[in-house]
Motif scaffolding. Structure first.
Motif, PDB file in Angstrom:
ATOM      1  N   LEU A  10     -14.831  -6.040 -36.872  1.00 47.36           N
ATOM      2  CA  LEU A  10     -15.378  -6.281 -38.198  1.00 47.36           C
ATOM      3  C   LEU A  10     -14.858  -7.591 -38.792  1.00 47.36           C
ATOM      4  O   LEU A  10     -15.313  -8.032 -39.836  1.00 47.36           O
ATOM      5  N   ILE A  11     -13.890  -8.188 -38.120  1.00 46.93           N
ATOM      6  CA  ILE A  11     -13.281  -9.436 -38.585  1.00 46.93           C
ATOM      7  C   ILE A  11     -13.673 -10.560 -37.648  1.00 46.93           C
ATOM      8  O   ILE A  11     -13.574 -10.423 -36.428  1.00 46.93           O
ATOM      9  N   GLU A  12     -14.117 -11.666 -38.211  1.00 49.87           N
ATOM     10  CA  GLU A  12     -14.392 -12.852 -37.411  1.00 49.87           C
ATOM     11  C   GLU A  12     -13.139 -13.716 -37.414  1.00 49.87           C
ATOM     12  O   GLU A  12     -12.532 -13.924 -38.464  1.00 49.87           O
ATOM     13  N   TYR A  13     -12.761 -14.207 -36.253  1.00 51.57           N
ATOM     14  CA  TYR A  13     -11.567 -15.041 -36.134  1.00 51.57           C
ATOM     15  C   TYR A  13     -11.977 -16.465 -35.860  1.00 51.57           C
ATOM     16  O   TYR A  13     -12.926 -16.696 -35.137  1.00 51.57           O
ATOM     17  N   PRO A  14     -11.268 -17.443 -36.402  1.00 52.33           N
ATOM     18  CA  PRO A  14     -10.224 -17.309 -37.414  1.00 52.33           C
ATOM     19  C   PRO A  14     -10.841 -17.025 -38.785  1.00 52.33           C
ATOM     20  O   PRO A  14     -11.986 -17.383 -39.048  1.00 52.33           O
ATOM     21  N   SER A  15     -10.058 -16.383 -39.638  1.00 53.52           N
ATOM     22  CA  SER A  15     -10.498 -16.110 -41.002  1.00 53.52           C
ATOM     23  C   SER A  15      -9.298 -15.969 -41.923  1.00 53.52           C
ATOM     24  O   SER A  15      -8.183 -15.720 -41.470  1.00 53.52           O
ATOM     25  N   GLN A  16      -9.551 -16.150 -43.209  1.00 57.25           N
ATOM     26  CA  GLN A  16      -8.508 -15.954 -44.212  1.00 57.25           C
ATOM     27  C   GLN A  16      -8.400 -14.452 -44.451  1.00 57.25           C
ATOM     28  O   GLN A  16      -9.406 -13.806 -44.750  1.00 57.25           O
ATOM     29  N   PHE A  40       3.938 -15.895 -38.199  1.00 52.12           N
ATOM     30  CA  PHE A  40       2.649 -15.570 -37.593  1.00 52.12           C
ATOM     31  C   PHE A  40       1.555 -16.571 -37.933  1.00 52.12           C
ATOM     32  O   PHE A  40       0.514 -16.594 -37.284  1.00 52.12           O
ATOM     33  N   ASP A  41       1.764 -17.371 -38.962  1.00 52.32           N
ATOM     34  CA  ASP A  41       0.816 -18.401 -39.372  1.00 52.32           C
ATOM     35  C   ASP A  41       1.615 -19.630 -39.770  1.00 52.32           C
ATOM     36  O   ASP A  41       2.014 -19.771 -40.930  1.00 52.32           O
ATOM     37  N   ALA A  68      -5.919 -15.502 -39.966  1.00 57.61           N
ATOM     38  CA  ALA A  68      -5.902 -14.549 -38.852  1.00 57.61           C
ATOM     39  C   ALA A  68      -6.633 -15.166 -37.670  1.00 57.61           C
ATOM     40  O   ALA A  68      -7.764 -15.629 -37.802  1.00 57.61           O
ATOM     41  N   THR A  69      -5.976 -15.166 -36.521  1.00 60.30           N
ATOM     42  CA  THR A  69      -6.568 -15.759 -35.327  1.00 60.30           C
ATOM     43  C   THR A  69      -6.918 -14.726 -34.263  1.00 60.30           C
ATOM     44  O   THR A  69      -7.659 -15.030 -33.343  1.00 60.30           O
TER      45      THR A  69
END
Length: 91
Positions: A10-16, A40-41, A68-69
């Motif tokens: 449900l999450i596209e990477y990379p994203s905030q 991690f970032d 998020a990667t």
């Protein structure tokens, strides 16, 4: 835990990706959360955190927004924050 194929995420990477962290309102809590986020970032900007004390002032909510990667990165970040001695809850 089973792996979720990227096309089913449900999450596209990379994203905030915002993460809320709660702990006792003590000196150093927000800084501790920032140090974990930076692990991690590496591009995490400490000036971007949002803090909110509880009504009685005993607890502090800290919202960090990381880049998020991958699912693995997020899972490990949640694990690290959840096991930190100053952290009570991670959402």
């Amino acid at each position: 835990m089973r792996d979720i194929p990227p096309e089913q995420s449900l999450i596209e990477y990379p994203s905030q990706f915002p993460i809320k962290v709660m702990g006792a309102n003590v000196e150093g809590f927000a800084e501790a959360v920032v140090r974990v986020a930076q692990q991690f970032d590496p591009g995490f900007d400490a000036a971007s955190i949002e803090t909110r004390p509880s009504k009685a002032g005993n607890y502090l909510g800290v919202t960090i927004t990381i880049t998020a990667t991958s699912r693995e990165q997020l899972d490990e970040l949640y694990r690290t924050l959840s096991t930190h001695p100053m952290v009570k809850v991670v959402l």
